[in-house]
Design a protein around this motif. Sequence first.
Motif, PDB file in Angstrom:
ATOM      1  N   MET A   2      18.091   0.827  -2.051  1.00 45.39           N
ATOM      2  CA  MET A   2      17.356   1.015  -0.795  1.00 45.39           C
ATOM      3  C   MET A   2      16.963   2.477  -0.568  1.00 45.39           C
ATOM      4  O   MET A   2      16.079   2.764   0.241  1.00 45.39           O
ATOM      5  N   ARG A   4      15.182   4.219  -2.261  1.00 46.01           N
ATOM      6  CA  ARG A   4      13.781   4.455  -2.631  1.00 46.01           C
ATOM      7  C   ARG A   4      12.899   4.611  -1.400  1.00 46.01           C
ATOM      8  O   ARG A   4      11.880   5.277  -1.429  1.00 46.01           O
ATOM      9  N   TRP A   5      13.307   3.995  -0.277  1.00 50.04           N
ATOM     10  CA  TRP A   5      12.518   4.085   0.953  1.00 50.04           C
ATOM     11  C   TRP A   5      12.564   5.471   1.568  1.00 50.04           C
ATOM     12  O   TRP A   5      11.774   5.794   2.451  1.00 50.04           O
ATOM     13  N   GLN A   7      11.527   7.917   0.145  1.00 50.63           N
ATOM     14  CA  GLN A   7      10.286   8.550  -0.303  1.00 50.63           C
ATOM     15  C   GLN A   7       9.113   8.240   0.622  1.00 50.63           C
ATOM     16  O   GLN A   7       8.102   8.941   0.575  1.00 50.63           O
ATOM     17  N   LEU A   8       9.231   7.219   1.436  1.00 53.67           N
ATOM     18  CA  LEU A   8       8.129   6.829   2.326  1.00 53.67           C
ATOM     19  C   LEU A   8       7.638   7.985   3.200  1.00 53.67           C
ATOM     20  O   LEU A   8       6.420   8.220   3.267  1.00 53.67           O
ATOM     21  N   TYR A  91       3.793   5.326  -4.759  1.00 55.73           N
ATOM     22  CA  TYR A  91       4.364   4.304  -3.881  1.00 55.73           C
ATOM     23  C   TYR A  91       4.533   2.994  -4.649  1.00 55.73           C
ATOM     24  O   TYR A  91       5.593   2.362  -4.591  1.00 55.73           O
ATOM     25  N   VAL A  95       8.408   2.922  -4.937  1.00 49.36           N
ATOM     26  CA  VAL A  95       8.908   2.443  -3.651  1.00 49.36           C
ATOM     27  C   VAL A  95       8.788   0.920  -3.557  1.00 49.36           C
ATOM     28  O   VAL A  95       9.789   0.213  -3.506  1.00 49.36           O
ATOM     29  N   SER A  96       7.570   0.403  -3.529  1.00 51.66           N
ATOM     30  CA  SER A  96       7.390  -1.027  -3.321  1.00 51.66           C
ATOM     31  C   SER A  96       6.021  -1.469  -3.830  1.00 51.66           C
ATOM     32  O   SER A  96       5.050  -0.705  -3.778  1.00 51.66           O
TER      33      SER A  96
END
Length: 181
Positions: A2, A4-5, A7-8, A91, A95-96
């Motif tokens: 989680m 990774r978020w 980086q948002l 992204y 990220v996703s």
Amino acid sequence: FMSRWLQLPLYLGLILAQCVYVYHFWVELSDLIGAVLGNANSLAHILDAVTVDGAPRPSKLTETTIMLVVLGLIDVVMISNLLIMVIVGGYETFVSRMNLEQHPDQPEWLSHVNATVLKVKLSTAIIGISSIHLLKTFINAKAYDEKTLLAQTGIHMVFLISALAIAYSDRIMSMTANADR
């Protein structure tokens, strides 16, 4: 996983930086058009923007001045393209997923993006940006000493060699991955 978020906010910050570049582009373009149409303030801004320290300030709009402004606009566009590649590609990769497979506006390069492809695309974009800066320097070569011209050329060559090394290592990795299959 989680994390990774985290980086948002970084990508959102890059989107704000993109907005700054869009604003800068429109200011420069409107001043160029204003200068062509005879607006004294626009002309002064354009002449100030293209004048290099140590060089005489032009007094009117010339082909060289217009070319320098247009190169600056192209530079802004290339940096914006670089930002888009980093924002969208980063992204999507880190990220996703965006699930754009069926979207008609999906960039062609996004369908096969990964960290290595992103590095190659970024390095070629940096070479393009460096080329524009080098061309602007050569146009005003009289205002620079030989050491500066050589240093900028050397830095550009390092970018070229780095991009070739990245592309070559990507090729080796692809060949190795294909051989393992």
